[in-house]
Design an enzyme around this catalytic site. Structure first.
Site, PDB file in Angstrom:
ATOM      1  N   GLU A 215       0.817  -1.218   0.000  1.00  0.00           N
ATOM      2  CA  GLU A 215       0.000   0.000   0.000  1.00  0.00           C
ATOM      3  C   GLU A 215       0.846   1.260   0.000  1.00  0.00           C
ATOM      4  O   GLU A 215       0.542   2.235  -0.695  1.00  0.00           O
ATOM      5  CB  GLU A 215      -0.953   0.019   1.190  1.00  0.00           C
ATOM      6  CG  GLU A 215      -2.086  -0.985   1.114  1.00  0.00           C
ATOM      7  CD  GLU A 215      -1.673  -2.388   1.477  1.00  0.00           C
ATOM      8  OE1 GLU A 215      -0.524  -2.581   1.927  1.00  0.00           O
ATOM      9  OE2 GLU A 215      -2.491  -3.308   1.328  1.00  0.00           O
TER      10      GLU A 215
ATOM     11  N   PHE B 295      -6.373  -0.532   6.491  1.00  0.00           N
ATOM     12  CA  PHE B 295      -4.993  -0.712   6.029  1.00  0.00           C
ATOM     13  C   PHE B 295      -4.282   0.617   5.818  1.00  0.00           C
ATOM     14  O   PHE B 295      -3.090   0.649   5.492  1.00  0.00           O
ATOM     15  CB  PHE B 295      -4.945  -1.533   4.734  1.00  0.00           C
ATOM     16  CG  PHE B 295      -5.725  -2.816   4.778  1.00  0.00           C
ATOM     17  CD1 PHE B 295      -6.029  -3.435   5.982  1.00  0.00           C
ATOM     18  CD2 PHE B 295      -6.177  -3.410   3.616  1.00  0.00           C
ATOM     19  CE1 PHE B 295      -6.759  -4.617   6.027  1.00  0.00           C
ATOM     20  CE2 PHE B 295      -6.903  -4.584   3.649  1.00  0.00           C
ATOM     21  CZ  PHE B 295      -7.200  -5.189   4.855  1.00  0.00           C
TER      22      PHE B 295
ATOM     23  N   HIS C 277     -10.839  -5.027  10.185  1.00  0.00           N
ATOM     24  CA  HIS C 277     -11.447  -4.890   8.858  1.00  0.00           C
ATOM     25  C   HIS C 277     -12.782  -4.167   8.919  1.00  0.00           C
ATOM     26  O   HIS C 277     -13.643  -4.359   8.053  1.00  0.00           O
ATOM     27  CB  HIS C 277     -11.672  -6.262   8.223  1.00  0.00           C
ATOM     28  CG  HIS C 277     -10.436  -6.934   7.732  1.00  0.00           C
ATOM     29  ND1 HIS C 277      -9.471  -7.429   8.575  1.00  0.00           N
ATOM     30  CD2 HIS C 277      -9.988  -7.176   6.470  1.00  0.00           C
ATOM     31  CE1 HIS C 277      -8.498  -7.969   7.854  1.00  0.00           C
ATOM     32  NE2 HIS C 277      -8.784  -7.826   6.586  1.00  0.00           N
TER      33      HIS C 277
END
Ligand SMILES: Cc1ncc(C[n+]2csc(CCOP(=O)(O)OP(=O)(O)O)c2C)c(N)n1
Ligand SMILES: Cc1ncc(C[n+]2csc(CCOP(=O)(O)OP(=O)(O)O)c2C)c(N)n1
Ligand SMILES: [Mg+2]
Ligand SMILES: [Mg+2]
Lengths: 325, 335, 325, 335
Positions: D70, D96, D139
């Site tokens: 990322e 993330f 998440h």
């Protein structure tokens, strides 16, 4: 030492653990279909020989960290399957009291530092556990499991460097199942994983992860090095991934043919049976008995998990801190 | 009582706690300065001189100079905390949390909850913050609103040498992950600091100055700004009460509400950017929990919604001033 | 082609740019002492041959990114020193209108994507510029400068991998001055930088950064590869750092002897003069004339910077967005 | 008007804009699914099916499946935006952002300011957020308070298919970095969405429902929760006005203040954790700018100060419910 020279009971344990992981995952897949397991899970089926071959060298005082695909590592490290199954069902009797779920199963009493929902995040955490082992003067080691996709997260490289300059008692086990989610490893990974580790002067060993004896031998060398102050080692273990990336994945980016071939030719349980049979160490009957025992254990675990209560609503706000106010 | 600098107070806390508890270790970049070089050892005593002498006293196994790999060593500190050590990790500038936030936010902060209460993470992350050093936009942020937002973290922002020592000792002995923020411009400030060790519990605000006409809540370096504003206000007969929360997580709601109830007029001073800040957080607390006692709008004096500029005149205009605080106070007292 | 075969005017340009950087930095150090330059700066003195040898291959349409130690790269890429000096003084006439400062000097018209206060952060940004060059079908390349310490930031490794799998027209120039701040590189870096790059199948070249001709030749090979679609290259350039890490650094972790030896034996300007003199390409008089011209330019830049106004207070809240509300 | 899902609305926006503007490219993990594999191409059409068909239409040069890096690809997207492209980068789960915040916060968000206005960064970062999917603590976070806090970023949080398309088109055409957040639990919701392209300007709140007794401000998925609460309140004769800011940065202070002035009773519903949140941010706005019009405490209905739990009963208790919102509204209307 060669895995085939293991004492009988150890050999049985190896087989039992691999079978236990396989059946645990297959059963979880079935239970997912009933809708009673919330969310999704990442199944370890096919990769069993890696977790089992490595963890056979570890005691409860050694550490491992895992990934989103963590059931196999947990079972191999001795985490109790009843509480694991209960955790997947989100029940109070789960390993994490139902608050963690599949991606966060952890059991510090067993040296299991946790599955992890963040790719590669376990690597530096495991360096820290290795540092504890080193500074607290115990002779323990730490193993960080990660996937091929995790090799492209920067923190993985940082952890290699840190582990080497601090000569930490750690082993990085890279389980290469050829995919990060639905994307093929070759499409996104340049060069070679073993050379990446070697570029930090970390010895690297490439292993066939469908042969538990090969894994056992390579891991033995790596873990011995760690215990003897020799610092980190990296294992690049090639494994098949039996299911899709997660339980809901149609897995249509792989052809039916290649999936069939994978299961036919790269099954660690079939391989094990062949090997021990060739050298007539264990006969089929013994192993069948293990299979039945495993089946019974899993039935019991599922039944108990289903019967168990959900956590009390009060659990929502507990365990955020040891003490806050 | 002996007078010491903010820096010295922190250094004392580190020395005494490392002597007291062998499980305390430190890691960070240039924690000593000169590691692996041929000249003076412990040449820097840390980028800001806070860790001076620790190498000598405790050795390189416990005082660990790291590579420039924040994600790796913050993660390692978290993992070490999970497994029996009590690490103090240093992020040189809190701005660099951008490269290691995952290990703070998704790992250290959440271990205990995700693991169903079966883990503890006695980790301290020290970092410098704040504007004023002419360092441009990437070495001057406050960012404590981000940490305060994250459940599982405790956030400590000392405003003076005495608190710095007592809060740091508490942070090291605390069993939860603590973000300990040190304002660069406070290191040289001097105050009375006992030689002996003492801890200041988290979640206990300090009433810096009593007053009845207006309550000024201020954080970190802004406490001094608020005190100066209070002096200016006193000059025109306005009596200002100044309260320093000292920790933003946990927040001492009780003390804040007590004082607010009595006074009903409130200014909140915060060096951080204004959106979703600790200033808005405390304002919302008052607007909900002591609404009926409020006599005037709740005024926020904060940095603007901009990065920190480099030019001295602009950076000075960026940071809240006593004048701006006094002006805000007057606007709600005289109405 | 060998740098010594450069046309006269190019040779003079090389020398002029190196001298300009050297004197710019020395002068900045002097001006810091007056207290009129706010904050601190990281000086590039000693490392000139790297920036100049590389950038000689680049046009204004090629991109570079730099680090906290960015003055040299900016000058080598053609950023105007008057505006740079003004920026250091925090003046409205500065490259960034006084809002950026030493660590954020950028000039997109010159393809200079910015110094950077965050170690290694320029690497992925430069991958993006290389992607633009590639997709917008221009034949341009991008160069990411970084230090030895930056090699331990994970994003560096991530950028190597991304650059290779996308075959980006990029060159990573790692300027190894032996230190990350006050910490010696050997103390914190495992293995070998060239092998790290090679583990991603990125060709790597180790270069003596005190010899601008060597740098020029290695960079030529790397940049040609990038322009011809051959993908990334990494240069590991060994350079001396003349001053401390930043202008306020006592630099007492290095011995006076080693610092003296460094300046005596590893000076790129002395080396250049020796080389061109040996092969009598340029005589001392010509070079002295350059020195004087440089001196005059810098005097003018400083005088102008000092005389310039600070930005208006209104500038505090502008340029946050192109358009907000 | 044709009915379409939230997912489909986003997919349409991506298709039409990539067709319209060749400088628009996309990058992310499993943006297509099956890259480099032997089976079906574009097998996933993205982790949530939002990017389906783009590979076919625009090819692998513009639809780029990335490594799990990322920091590298968000940074690359920022660099590409600086140099002539208009990248749309996808962070699969906003959680993330912890591994790439530096490239968002210190780079993309600050380029223009640090460079004195001499750069623009037309970058869109799409990410899913929010609880409800039984995915555990890493998440499921909201995290938009963090982005809203950061100057230089715009933060867009659509609550329905129509807004999703119009706001995404605006985001792609916008010249500043935009964080575009998509709630996983909204992808299948259906609403009227024109086939033609249209943009919705940032900083324009939508009055979802008119009412005179109480103002309910709600964000993203919570807008539906607020509407249900309003229906429940209507049943006992309480008329609730529901406002959806649609973008938290910029925030439409004008509309919010207009409505608040008229009604004077306010509940703010926010799925994010409570500290330094958008809820506190909006509350503080009211407590300062329309204090005299306030008739009751400003109530916040938010997630608790905890990570998101996995167990379904706990996760359901974590997310604000219509009942909780209605209860908060009643508590300030009847007083
Ligand atoms: C930082 C981060 N990025 C992306 C994801 C989404 N994600 C979850 S698993 C996965 C693939 C991981 O691949 P690999 O490391 O090979 O492990 P495998 O799933 O093959 O076991 C991705 C991209 C994540 N969880 N964390
Ligand atoms: C992410 C990050 N970590 C730490 C720092 C503090 N810092 C600034 S320069 C520097 C040393 C960098 O060393 P190197 O990459 O070798 O560059 P050099 O200074 O030698 O040119 C450090 C640690 C930073 N700016 N950013
Ligand atoms: Mg994989
Ligand atoms: Mg260096």
């Amino acid at each position: 030492m060669s895995g085939l020279q293991l004492p009988q009971d150890k050999l049985v344990e190896v087989y039992r653990n691999m079978r236990m992981i396989r059946r645990f995952e297959e059963r979880v897949m079935d239970e997912m279909a009933t809708g009673d397991i919330p969310g999704n899970t990442h199944l370890y089926a096919g990769q069993e020989a890696s977790a089992v071959g490595v963890c056979l060298h570890l005691s409860e005082d050694d550490y491992i960290s895992s990934t989103h695909r963590g059931h196999g590592h947990s079972i191999a490290k001795g985490v109790d399957i009843d509480s694991m199954m209960a955790e997947l069902f989100g029940k109070a009797s789960g390993t994490c009291g139902g608050k963690g779920g599949s991606m966060h199963i952890a059991d510090l009493r067993k040296g299991m530092l946790g599955a992890n929902g963040i790719v590669a995040a376990g690597a530096p955490i495991t360096c820290g556990a290795a540092l504890s082992a080193k500074l607290l003067g115990k002779n323990h080691v730490a193993v960080a499991f990660a996937g091929d996709g995790a090799m492209n997260e920067g923190v993985m490289s940082e952890s290699f460097n840190l582990a080497k300059i601090w000569m930490l008692p750690i082993v990085f086990v890279i389980e290469d199942n050829g995919f990060g989610e639905a994307t093929a490893n070759e499409h996104v990974s340049a060069g070679s994983f073993t050379r990446r580790a070697e570029s930090y002067d970390i010895p690297a060993i490439e292993v066939d992860g469908t042969d538990v004896f090969r894994v056992y031998e390579a891991a033995g060398e790596a873990i011995a090095r760690a215990r003897n102050g020799g610092g980190p080692t990296m294992l690049h273990v090639h494994v098949p991934r039996y299911y899709g990336h997660y339980s809901g994945d149609p897995d249509n980016y792989r052809t039916p043919e290649e999936k069939a071939a994978m299961r036919r030719e790269r099954d660690c349980l079939i391989n094990f049976r062949k090997r021990v049979n060739e050298v007539s160490l264990l006969d089929a009957a013994e192993l069948d008995a293990v299979d039945q025992a495993v089946e019974a254990e899993i039935d019991r675990a599922v039944a108990a998990a289903r019967a168990a209560p959900f956590p009390p609503l009060s659990a929502l706000t507990t365990d955020v801190y040891v003490k806050y106010l | 009582m002996p007078k010491k600098s903010f820096r010295q107070a922190l250094n004392e806390a580190l020395h005494s706690e490392m002597a007291r508890d062998p499980s305390v270790i430190m890691m960070g970049e240039d924690l000593t300065g000169g590691a692996g070089a041929n000249g003076v050892k412990d040449a820097w005593g840390g980028p800001f001189g806070v860790t001076r002498g620790l190498l000598d006293a405790f050795g390189a196994e416990r005082i660990r100079d790291t590579p420039i790999s924040e994600a790796a060593f913050i993660g390692a500190a978290a993992g070490a905390a999970l497994t029996g050590l009590r690490p103090i990790a240093e992020i040189m500038f809190v701005d660099f949390a951008g490269v290691c936030l995952d290990q703070i936010m998704n790992q250290a902060a959440k271990f205990r909850y995700m693991f169903g209460g079966r883990a503890k993470t006695p980790l301290v992350i020290r970092a410098t913050y704040g504007a004023g050093s002419r360092s441009g936009s990437q070495h001057t942020q406050a960012l404590y609103p981000i940490f305060t937002h994250i459940p599982g973290l405790k956030v400590v922002i000392p405003s003076n040498p005495y608190d710095a020592k007592g809060l740091l000792l508490q942070a090291i002995r605390d069993d939860d992950p603590v973000i300990f923020l040190e304002h660069k411009m406070l290191y040289d400030t001097v105050g009375e600091v006992p030689d002996a060790s003492y801890t200041i519990p988290f979640g206990e605000a300090r009433v810096v100055r009593d007053g009845k006409d207006v309550l000024i809540v201020a954080i970190g370096r802004m406490v001094g700004v608020a005190e100066e504003a209070a002096r200016q206000l006193a000059a025109d007969g306005i009596s200002a009460c100044v309260v320093d929360p000292r920790t933003t997580s946990p927040l001492d709601e009780e003390t804040l509400l007590d004082v607010a109830e009595k006074i009903g007029r409130i200014v909140i001073v915060d060096e951080a950017n204004p959106r979703c800040s600790v200033a808005t957080d405390i304002s919302a607390l008052f607007a909900d929990k002591c609404f009926d006692a409020l006599k005037a709008p709740i005024k926020l004096v904060t940095a603007p919604h901009t990065p920190v500029p480099y030019a001295p005149n602009l950076e000075d205009a960026y940071v809240p001033t006593p004048e701006a605080v006094a002006k805000a106070a007057r606007s709600i007292v005289k109405r």
